[in-house]
Design a protein around this motif. Structure first.
Motif, PDB file in Angstrom:
ATOM      1  N   SER A 234       0.840  -1.196   0.000  1.00 15.77           N
ATOM      2  CA  SER A 234       0.000   0.000   0.000  1.00 15.77           C
ATOM      3  C   SER A 234       0.875   1.246   0.000  1.00 15.77           C
ATOM      4  O   SER A 234       1.883   1.324   0.715  1.00 15.77           O
ATOM      5  CB  SER A 234      -0.908   0.009   1.235  1.00 15.77           C
ATOM      6  N   LEU A 235       0.482   2.229  -0.809  1.00 14.05           N
ATOM      7  CA  LEU A 235       1.202   3.496  -0.868  1.00 14.05           C
ATOM      8  C   LEU A 235       0.552   4.561  -0.003  1.00 14.05           C
ATOM      9  O   LEU A 235       1.076   5.674   0.133  1.00 14.05           O
ATOM     10  CB  LEU A 235       1.286   3.994  -2.309  1.00 14.05           C
ATOM     11  N   GLY A 236      -0.612   4.224   0.574  1.00 14.82           N
ATOM     12  CA  GLY A 236      -1.347   5.210   1.364  1.00 14.82           C
ATOM     13  C   GLY A 236      -2.274   6.018   0.476  1.00 14.82           C
ATOM     14  O   GLY A 236      -2.823   5.511  -0.502  1.00 14.82           O
ATOM     15  N   ALA A 237      -2.440   7.290   0.787  1.00 17.10           N
ATOM     16  CA  ALA A 237      -3.323   8.150   0.016  1.00 17.10           C
ATOM     17  C   ALA A 237      -2.813   8.300  -1.413  1.00 17.10           C
ATOM     18  O   ALA A 237      -1.605   8.285  -1.667  1.00 17.10           O
ATOM     19  CB  ALA A 237      -3.426   9.521   0.680  1.00 17.10           C
ATOM     20  N   ALA A 238      -3.756   8.437  -2.339  1.00 14.11           N
ATOM     21  CA  ALA A 238      -3.381   8.625  -3.737  1.00 14.11           C
ATOM     22  C   ALA A 238      -2.496   9.855  -3.879  1.00 14.11           C
ATOM     23  O   ALA A 238      -2.748  10.897  -3.276  1.00 14.11           O
ATOM     24  CB  ALA A 238      -4.632   8.775  -4.588  1.00 14.11           C
ATOM     25  N   GLY A 239      -1.434   9.714  -4.675  1.00 11.61           N
ATOM     26  CA  GLY A 239      -0.505  10.818  -4.865  1.00 11.61           C
ATOM     27  C   GLY A 239       0.843  10.303  -5.305  1.00 11.61           C
ATOM     28  O   GLY A 239       0.987   9.152  -5.714  1.00 11.61           O
ATOM     29  N   THR A 240       1.853  11.148  -5.224  1.00 10.45           N
ATOM     30  CA  THR A 240       3.203  10.783  -5.636  1.00 10.45           C
ATOM     31  C   THR A 240       3.972  10.211  -4.450  1.00 10.45           C
ATOM     32  O   THR A 240       4.045  10.835  -3.385  1.00 10.45           O
ATOM     33  CB  THR A 240       3.948  12.010  -6.188  1.00 10.45           C
ATOM     34  N   HIS A 241       4.556   9.035  -4.658  1.00  9.73           N
ATOM     35  CA  HIS A 241       5.270   8.348  -3.583  1.00  9.73           C
ATOM     36  C   HIS A 241       6.591   7.782  -4.113  1.00  9.73           C
ATOM     37  O   HIS A 241       6.690   7.418  -5.289  1.00  9.73           O
ATOM     38  CB  HIS A 241       4.431   7.197  -3.024  1.00  9.73           C
ATOM     39  N   THR A 242       7.579   7.692  -3.232  1.00 12.16           N
ATOM     40  CA  THR A 242       8.841   7.066  -3.561  1.00 12.16           C
ATOM     41  C   THR A 242       8.933   5.732  -2.835  1.00 12.16           C
ATOM     42  O   THR A 242       8.797   5.669  -1.608  1.00 12.16           O
ATOM     43  CB  THR A 242      10.027   7.949  -3.155  1.00 12.16           C
ATOM     44  N   VAL A 243       9.159   4.672  -3.613  1.00 10.19           N
ATOM     45  CA  VAL A 243       9.220   3.326  -3.067  1.00 10.19           C
ATOM     46  C   VAL A 243      10.645   2.808  -3.201  1.00 10.19           C
ATOM     47  O   VAL A 243      11.263   2.949  -4.264  1.00 10.19           O
ATOM     48  CB  VAL A 243       8.247   2.383  -3.811  1.00 10.19           C
ATOM     49  N   THR A 244      11.178   2.210  -2.139  1.00 11.44           N
ATOM     50  CA  THR A 244      12.507   1.617  -2.194  1.00 11.44           C
ATOM     51  C   THR A 244      12.433   0.154  -1.803  1.00 11.44           C
ATOM     52  O   THR A 244      11.646  -0.234  -0.936  1.00 11.44           O
ATOM     53  CB  THR A 244      13.494   2.338  -1.254  1.00 11.44           C
ATOM     54  N   ILE A 245      13.237  -0.647  -2.475  1.00 16.18           N
ATOM     55  CA  ILE A 245      13.350  -2.080  -2.188  1.00 16.18           C
ATOM     56  C   ILE A 245      14.809  -2.369  -1.878  1.00 16.18           C
ATOM     57  O   ILE A 245      15.686  -2.097  -2.700  1.00 16.18           O
ATOM     58  CB  ILE A 245      12.906  -2.929  -3.395  1.00 16.18           C
ATOM     59  N   SER A 246      15.085  -2.914  -0.702  1.00 15.76           N
ATOM     60  CA  SER A 246      16.462  -3.189  -0.296  1.00 15.76           C
ATOM     61  C   SER A 246      16.603  -4.637   0.142  1.00 15.76           C
ATOM     62  O   SER A 246      15.712  -5.190   0.805  1.00 15.76           O
ATOM     63  CB  SER A 246      16.876  -2.284   0.872  1.00 15.76           C
ATOM     64  N   HIS A 247      17.716  -5.251  -0.228  1.00 16.96           N
ATOM     65  CA  HIS A 247      18.020  -6.591   0.259  1.00 16.96           C
ATOM     66  C   HIS A 247      18.270  -6.503   1.762  1.00 16.96           C
ATOM     67  O   HIS A 247      19.061  -5.678   2.228  1.00 16.96           O
ATOM     68  CB  HIS A 247      19.262  -7.133  -0.456  1.00 16.96           C
ATOM     69  N   SER A 248      17.605  -7.368   2.528  1.00 14.44           N
ATOM     70  CA  SER A 248      17.756  -7.275   3.984  1.00 14.44           C
ATOM     71  C   SER A 248      18.312  -8.529   4.626  1.00 14.44           C
ATOM     72  O   SER A 248      18.876  -8.455   5.727  1.00 14.44           O
ATOM     73  CB  SER A 248      16.416  -6.922   4.644  1.00 14.44           C
ATOM     74  N   ALA A 249      18.159  -9.688   3.976  1.00  9.10           N
ATOM     75  CA  ALA A 249      18.668 -10.916   4.583  1.00  9.10           C
ATOM     76  C   ALA A 249      18.616 -12.051   3.576  1.00  9.10           C
ATOM     77  O   ALA A 249      17.930 -11.981   2.552  1.00  9.10           O
ATOM     78  CB  ALA A 249      17.834 -11.287   5.826  1.00  9.10           C
ATOM     79  N   GLY A 250      19.367 -13.110   3.865  1.00  8.89           N
ATOM     80  CA  GLY A 250      19.287 -14.331   3.081  1.00  8.89           C
ATOM     81  C   GLY A 250      20.052 -14.267   1.772  1.00  8.89           C
ATOM     82  O   GLY A 250      20.966 -13.467   1.586  1.00  8.89           O
ATOM     83  N   GLY A 251      19.618 -15.118   0.842  1.00  8.91           N
ATOM     84  CA  GLY A 251      20.319 -15.268  -0.424  1.00  8.91           C
ATOM     85  C   GLY A 251      19.896 -14.269  -1.474  1.00  8.91           C
ATOM     86  O   GLY A 251      19.432 -13.157  -1.183  1.00  8.91           O
TER      87      GLY A 251
END
Length: 379
Positions: free
Chosen positions: A192-209
């Motif tokens: 979920s991005l929350g309220a409709a609008g402009t959002h910045t999404v980040t995906i980071s490796h956090s654990a495992g393979g």
């Protein structure tokens, strides 16, 4: 439907067109209305259910020479259909965005992608929509600015694949464990991005393979209503490379359940495959799609203007004949030919085709969108 669509017409040369009978044109219209019925039926219920369009193709579908993703024929057709057939109260999001381009070095490839903001990723052509996935481990972060309400993130998992942290606008991270047994395309993870609008999404490796990321589907109120486009094209691919390189394709189709599938693979086949192989590959691809759909979707096969930069393995007309045979043999297949509308690549009288004689110009993309929109509309 135009009279130029009739079976038996020589489509590569408008001067050779011979009028068909009224009965023949009527029969063709009836066949194509039936072939598009699954899509039109789903479109009729767009206010209460999502309508998914899966678009398979090559560099032209990715947006070669369009200049911008918004100018490519697929995006323009999609936007025209959404405008003509809106879902009540739905704005509509960006649809599918791959993790990377089919060919990152191709300067005229207009498809939008995710950005790698930290670390290094490895390109993976074997999985994901259009084979445009990336794999990554420790220290990698990807990001994208999205206008909308939510994202579906597409991961392919195995028993040892890694875990990611997903944050929106710098907020608290959501953990997604991509490990799964057996190796398979995971059901997309909704963020979920929350309220409709402009959002910045980040995906980071956090654990495992290693993590295998294929891209995202962006929504702006159209999570469960309206028409959503999943563009699954890849620069330079033909029916053989598409079929061979796409792992877990059937699983992705099963997750999506499209009502419309367009297949724009011909331009590269004429220099790689004989017409018989081209036809067999298309049949196999169609069979895989249907096997994984609860309701068989409308299948639209498309053909482009004849490329003149190199000689085809067989006369262009033989490839068109294969498409005509597939259409004639199956009530849920229709064939749409841009070539008869745009004319040959040379002479390029109207500025529709790029100097390479392979890709349409931005103007050509516009004409392609206008004509395809009309073909796909209920009428």
């Amino acid at each position: 439907m135009g009279i130029l669509d009739a079976p038996g017409v020589t489509r590569t040369d408008l001067a050779s067109y011979t009028p068909t009978t009224k009965a023949g044109v009527s029969s063709l219209e009836t066949q194509r209305a039936g072939a598009l019925r699954p899509f039109h039926a789903a479109l009729g219920g767009r206010n209460s259910g999502r309508v998914d369009w899966l678009a398979i193709g090559d560099s032209i579908s990715e947006g070669a020479s369009a200049g911008a993703s918004s100018a490519r024929y697929l995006t323009r057709t999609w936007n025209s259909l959404r405008t003509a057939f809106p879902a009540t109260g739905v704005v509509g999001g960006e649809g599918f965005v791959p993790a990377r381009k089919g060919n990152a070095a191709a300067g005229n490839n207009a498809v939008e992608t995710w950005s790698v903001t930290a670390g290094t990723v490895t390109n993976d052509d074997s999985i994901g929509w259009g084979g445009r996935s990336v794999s990554f481990g420790t220290g990698v972060t990807l990001s994208r600015t999205v206008v909308g309400t939510s994202l579906d993130l597409w991961f392919t998992g195995n028993p040892s694949s890694g875990t990611v942290a997903v944050s929106v606008d710098g907020g608290a991270a959501t953990t997604i464990v991509t490990a799964i047994t057996p190796v398979q395309e995971r059901t997309p993870s909704r963020v979920s991005l929350g309220a409709a609008g402009t959002h910045t999404v980040t995906i980071s490796h956090s654990a495992g393979g290693t993590v295998y990321f294929g891209g995202s589907t962006g929504y702006n109120g159209d999570e469960s209503a309206g028409l959503v486009l999943t563009e699954a094209a890849h620069w330079g691919w033909n029916t053989t490379t598409y079929s061979a390189a796409i792992g877990y394709f059937g699983q992705r189709v099963a997750r999506l359940q499209p009502s419309l599938v367009t297949i724009a693979l011909l331009t590269n086949d004429v220099i790689a495959n004989q017409p018989s192989v081209y036809k067999t590959n298309l049949s196999t691809l169609i069979s895989t799609i249907r096997t994984n759909c609860t309701i068989s979707p409308s299948i639209v096969l498309t053909s482009m203007f004849e490329r003149t930069d190199t000689a085809p393995l067989s006369p262009w007309a033989n490839y068109l004949a294969a498409l005509g045979e597939l259409e004639a043999s199956d009530p849920l297949i229709s064939w749409f030919d841009w070539g008869v509308r745009m004319g040959p690549a040379t002479p390029n009288t109207y500025g529709l085709i790029s100097a390479d004689n392979v890709h349409p110009t931005a103007k050509g993309h516009g004409m392609m969108a206008d004509s395809l929109t009309r073909f796909l509309m209920p009428r």
